[in-house]
Design an enzyme around this catalytic site. Structure first.
Site, PDB file in Angstrom:
ATOM      1  N   SER A 174      40.236  37.470  46.285  1.00  0.00           N
ATOM      2  CA  SER A 174      40.835  37.865  47.357  1.00  0.00           C
ATOM      3  C   SER A 174      42.055  38.847  47.574  1.00  0.00           C
ATOM      4  O   SER A 174      42.804  38.667  46.684  1.00  0.00           O
ATOM      5  CB  SER A 174      41.192  36.382  48.489  1.00  0.00           C
ATOM      6  OG  SER A 174      41.860  36.624  49.717  1.00  0.00           O
ATOM      7  N   TYR A 222      45.233  28.489  48.787  1.00  0.00           N
ATOM      8  CA  TYR A 222      44.221  29.378  48.687  1.00  0.00           C
ATOM      9  C   TYR A 222      44.659  30.435  48.143  1.00  0.00           C
ATOM     10  O   TYR A 222      44.267  31.036  46.948  1.00  0.00           O
ATOM     11  CB  TYR A 222      43.659  29.685  50.281  1.00  0.00           C
ATOM     12  CG  TYR A 222      42.741  30.851  50.290  1.00  0.00           C
ATOM     13  CD1 TYR A 222      41.325  30.431  49.865  1.00  0.00           C
ATOM     14  CD2 TYR A 222      42.989  32.160  50.358  1.00  0.00           C
ATOM     15  CE1 TYR A 222      40.353  31.516  49.789  1.00  0.00           C
ATOM     16  CE2 TYR A 222      42.084  33.277  50.514  1.00  0.00           C
ATOM     17  CZ  TYR A 222      40.728  32.798  50.215  1.00  0.00           C
ATOM     18  OH  TYR A 222      39.821  33.969  50.188  1.00  0.00           O
TER      19      TYR A 222
END
Length: 264
Positions: free
Chosen positions: A154, A168
C-alpha cells in the site's frame, strides 16, 4: 536466448494462487489472470464468496478458477491450503499475497487487538503462506522463467496516511521490507518477490472512505482518478510474465502519482 515478442506478457497455462482473490483488488487480479488463460486458485475465509467468484470467472472462459477456502488467521488453515494445493498441482507459478485487513480508530483509543489482527494477516501470514508453498514454487521455476511472489502492499506503507490506521500502515511498511528480504533468499531458488504498493481502488476496505472523500482523493492524485481493475491486473500480469522475469525486490507504487504528491 530469443523470445517471441508476442509471448512476452503471456501467462497462459500458469498456475496461480491469489489469497483474498474473491473480492476487491484480489478479484480484479484473479479476473485478469483467468481472462489471460491462467488457472487461478482463489482462497479466503468467505467460502461462499470464493465459490461465487469462481463461477463468474469460469463463465468468462480462457482460463479457469478453483476455490479453496481458508481462514488465514488460523495457521492450521494455512497448512491445509498448502496441502490441498499440493494434492491438485505439482507446480505453482505465481503466488499473489493479497489478503489483508485494516483497523481505523483514534490514537488515544487504538486497541491492542488491532495490532494482533492486522499484523497477523497483513504481514505474518504472508510469510507463513509463502513458506508453505515454496516447494511448489520451486518446482515451477527456471532461470529463464522464475516463479513469482507478488505481495500487495500500500502507498500507506510509503507515506504517512491522513487516517488513523496505525497497524495497517506499519504492517504494509513491514510487508514491503519482508518482500525485499524474500527477494534475496528466494531469488537464489529462482523465485522472485515484488510488491505492488496500491493507492486507492474500489474495494470493501476503501468503500466507506471513497463514499465520503472520493472527489478530494482524486483531486490529490496527479492522474486525477482512482485505480481501475485493468491497472492492478495489468501490473500483476507484467510481473508474472516473461516481461517481468528479471524484476526482483522491487516496490512498484500503483497510485497514479499519489505518493509523489503526498503532503504531510
Amino acid at each position: 536466448m530469443s523470445t517471441n515478442i508476442n509471448d512476452l506478457f503471456s501467462v497462459k497455462g500458469k498456475v496461480v494462487l491469489v489469497t483474498g482473490g474473491a473480492k476487491g483488488i484480489g478479484r480484479m487480479i484473479s479476473e485478469g489472470f483467468v481472462q489471460n488463460g491462467a488457472k487461478v486458485y482463489i482462497s479466503s475465509r468467505d467460502a461462499a464468496a470464493c465459490e461465487q467468484a469462481c463461477q463468474e470467472l469460469n463463465a468468462l472462459g480462457k482460463g479457469t478458477a478453483v476455490a479453496i477456502p481458508a481462514d488465514f488467521y488460523k495457521e492450521a488453515d494455512c497448512k491445509k491450503l498448502a496441502e490441498e494445493l499440493a494434492k491438485r498441482e505439482t507446480k505453482l507459478h505465481v503466488l499473489v499475497n493479497n489478503s489483508g485487513s485494516n483497523w481505523g480508530e483514534t490514537y488515544d483509543s487504538y486497541p491492542e487487538a488491532a495490532w494482533t489482527r492486522v499484523l497477523t494477516l497483513n504481514l505474518h501470514r504472508v510469510f507463513t503462506i509463502t513458506q508453505l508453498v515454496t516447494p511448489l514454487l520451486e518446482a515451477a521455476s527456471s532461470p529463464a522463467d522464475p516463479s513469482r511472489v507478488i505481495n500487495i502492499g500500500s502507498v500507506d506503507g510509503l507515506r504517512v496516511p491522513a487516517l488513523e490506521t496505525f497497524a495497517y500502515s506499519a504492517s504494509k511498511a513491514g510487508l514491503h521490507h519482508l518482500s525485499r528480504v524474500l527477494a534475496h533468499h528466494l531469488g537464489q531458488r529462482q523465485i522472485t518477490s515484488n510488491v505492488i504498493a496500491c493507492g486507492p481502488f474500489e474495494s470493501k476496505m476503501m468503500k466507506a472512505t471513497l463514499e465520503k472523500f472520493k472527489d478530494s482523493i482524486e483531486a490529490n492524485i496527479p492522474l486525477g482518478r482512482i485505480g481501475s481493475p485493468q491497472d492492478v491486473a495489468g501490473t500483476c500480469l507484467f510481473l508474472s510474465s516473461r516481461a517481468g522475469a528479471y524484476v526482483n525486490g522491487a516496490t512498484i507504487p500503483l497510485d497514479g502519482g499519489t505518493v509523489i504528491a503526498a503532503r504531510m
